[in-house]
Motif scaffolding. Sequence first.
Motif, PDB file in Angstrom:
ATOM      1  N   LEU A 187     -61.973  55.687 138.673  1.00  0.00           N
ATOM      2  CA  LEU A 187     -61.112  55.998 137.529  1.00  0.00           C
ATOM      3  C   LEU A 187     -60.639  54.672 136.925  1.00  0.00           C
ATOM      4  O   LEU A 187     -60.286  53.751 137.649  1.00  0.00           O
ATOM      5  CB  LEU A 187     -59.895  56.800 138.021  1.00  0.00           C
TER       6      LEU A 187
ATOM      7  N   GLU B  99     -56.917  52.838 132.439  1.00  0.00           N
ATOM      8  CA  GLU B  99     -56.589  53.458 131.146  1.00  0.00           C
ATOM      9  C   GLU B  99     -56.516  54.984 131.262  1.00  0.00           C
ATOM     10  O   GLU B  99     -56.017  55.658 130.359  1.00  0.00           O
ATOM     11  CB  GLU B  99     -57.636  53.081 130.088  1.00  0.00           C
ATOM     12  N   GLU B 100     -57.045  55.536 132.360  1.00  0.00           N
ATOM     13  CA  GLU B 100     -57.073  56.992 132.529  1.00  0.00           C
ATOM     14  C   GLU B 100     -55.966  57.508 133.468  1.00  0.00           C
ATOM     15  O   GLU B 100     -56.021  58.657 133.933  1.00  0.00           O
ATOM     16  CB  GLU B 100     -58.446  57.413 133.081  1.00  0.00           C
TER      17      GLU B 100
ATOM     18  N   PRO C 200     -53.059  58.736 133.011  1.00  0.00           N
ATOM     19  CA  PRO C 200     -52.372  60.008 132.717  1.00  0.00           C
ATOM     20  C   PRO C 200     -53.107  61.246 133.246  1.00  0.00           C
ATOM     21  O   PRO C 200     -52.519  62.328 133.286  1.00  0.00           O
ATOM     22  CB  PRO C 200     -52.300  60.022 131.179  1.00  0.00           C
ATOM     23  N   THR C 201     -54.352  61.108 133.679  1.00  0.00           N
ATOM     24  CA  THR C 201     -55.042  62.272 134.258  1.00  0.00           C
ATOM     25  C   THR C 201     -54.549  62.576 135.676  1.00  0.00           C
ATOM     26  O   THR C 201     -54.809  63.660 136.201  1.00  0.00           O
ATOM     27  CB  THR C 201     -56.578  62.053 134.307  1.00  0.00           C
ATOM     28  N   LEU C 202     -53.849  61.614 136.291  1.00  0.00           N
ATOM     29  CA  LEU C 202     -53.293  61.884 137.628  1.00  0.00           C
ATOM     30  C   LEU C 202     -52.044  62.747 137.499  1.00  0.00           C
ATOM     31  O   LEU C 202     -51.242  62.559 136.585  1.00  0.00           O
ATOM     32  CB  LEU C 202     -52.947  60.570 138.351  1.00  0.00           C
ATOM     33  N   THR C 203     -51.866  63.694 138.426  1.00  0.00           N
ATOM     34  CA  THR C 203     -50.738  64.622 138.284  1.00  0.00           C
ATOM     35  C   THR C 203     -49.639  64.393 139.322  1.00  0.00           C
ATOM     36  O   THR C 203     -48.477  64.667 139.063  1.00  0.00           O
ATOM     37  CB  THR C 203     -51.224  66.087 138.398  1.00  0.00           C
TER      38      THR C 203
ATOM     39  N   ASN D  61     -47.342  54.221 131.704  1.00  0.00           N
ATOM     40  CA  ASN D  61     -48.074  55.219 132.486  1.00  0.00           C
ATOM     41  C   ASN D  61     -47.748  55.100 133.976  1.00  0.00           C
ATOM     42  O   ASN D  61     -47.627  56.104 134.674  1.00  0.00           O
ATOM     43  CB  ASN D  61     -49.589  55.055 132.272  1.00  0.00           C
TER      44      ASN D  61
END
Lengths: 248, 248
Positions: A97, A100-101, A103-106, A130
């Motif tokens: 990952l 930059e990605e 925000p896809t982690l919850t 983030n």
Amino acid sequence: MEKIQNVYDNADFFAEYKSMRDGKINANELIEIPIMKQMLPELEGKTILDLGCGEGGMSQYFAEKGAKKVVGIDVSSNMIASANVQNKHQNVQYLQLAMEELPTLTEKFDIVFSSLAFHYIEDFDLLIKNISNLLNPNGILIFSQEHPVTTATIRVDGMAKYTEIDGKRYYFLSDYNNIGKREISWNIEGVVKYHRNFEVVINAIANAGLMILEVRESKASPEAIKLVEKYKYQKDRPFFAFFKAKKI
Amino acid sequence: MEKIQNVYDNADFFAEYKSMRDGKINANELIEIPIMKQMLPELEGKTILDLGCGEGGMSQYFAEKGAKKVVGIDVSSNMIASANVQNKHQNVQYLQLAMEELPTLTEKFDIVFSSLAFHYIEDFDLLIKNISNLLNPNGILIFSQEHPVTTATIRVDGMAKYTEIDGKRYYFLSDYNNIGKREISWNIEGVVKYHRNFEVVINAIANAGLMILEVRESKASPEAIKLVEKYKYQKDRPFFAFFKAKKI
């Protein structure tokens, strides 16, 4: 945003990088990691996100020191594959990952850690925001990056990094306040790093609702200088800067 | 502690200093003060301590902007005498007092301000602790100092500050992590300043129970560069660093 950089999946780069890192006689092992370990909070029972985990050396270290759960992310499939072989641990999960990605982690974490990876990221303010969103209350962000006095200078072709006058070394410094892209040759041509000064780094942290706890600037220990004499010049121009902050 | 330095009461120094400052075309007026003013919090109704107030220019400014009470202290009797003539105001009180003597003050303040004075003080950790003790809850510390990349380098006799290669200017950098005394020639010989890196400054602030709100590193405005062309090199090597923190 520009295309996400993934130089570690370039075959030539990765081969060069591996041979340097595997040697163990390098600035990461001898200078950077020892300072990072000194700055770490208590790890026992903590959940930890390792950004730009590379081959997972630190992720595994956290698990061995009692971390309950470690998630290591890296943009490079080479790195993630290598991590899953070399630094496998039941409490560690590796994900391919990009930072930059995020925000896809919850889920949220007690500690977000990153070793020498943030200088590859273009939008630093967004990165820190983030990260702040991924921290539990009182959670700790701790990261290292190349030091501003090391990334600043834009040299003309073939120009040295320093000169010596009467036996004393002086580094060339320019463009300290000229924030932005630096294209360098490191293992291969055209690796992109981003130069940021203290103003940009510290204000991004403060504006994201994090309280600065500690800043460090790299020194080499006498033992490191014994192994690599030129590390004595850390006194003149440090390679690395370190930041520790708390979510408030 | 070494003897308190009071170079502004040296007659030769003070005459040189006065002629530079009175000209108004200098880095303080054109670079430093504008940034400090941008960083100031609301002043209306506040109590303010101005450390190293000099001739009182900023103390009077605070009063004019609505501060309820301003105390300006300076170690130099020359400065205090001049402040009482040039920047007299009913809400401002000037005291001849060294920053090392802060614990003799008994009242607390909403804002502690200091312009380009802290680099004269040897024991920075103690200074910041003493300031923290003088701040009301949520009180603000705001100060400027010479920038670490400007104070760091120890040059050999007669050596220039920079070189030019292919028309581009490069400053010489050494001793960034070599914290301590720098004896310089400024108006007179043997003025003592103390070089500190970001690590020392930021950690002293954090350890004194203050939260960093903002860091700035000096740039020159287009208007300033029009008046003094060499200020364009602030981009390469800033003169000043600025810190703003809140008592928690």
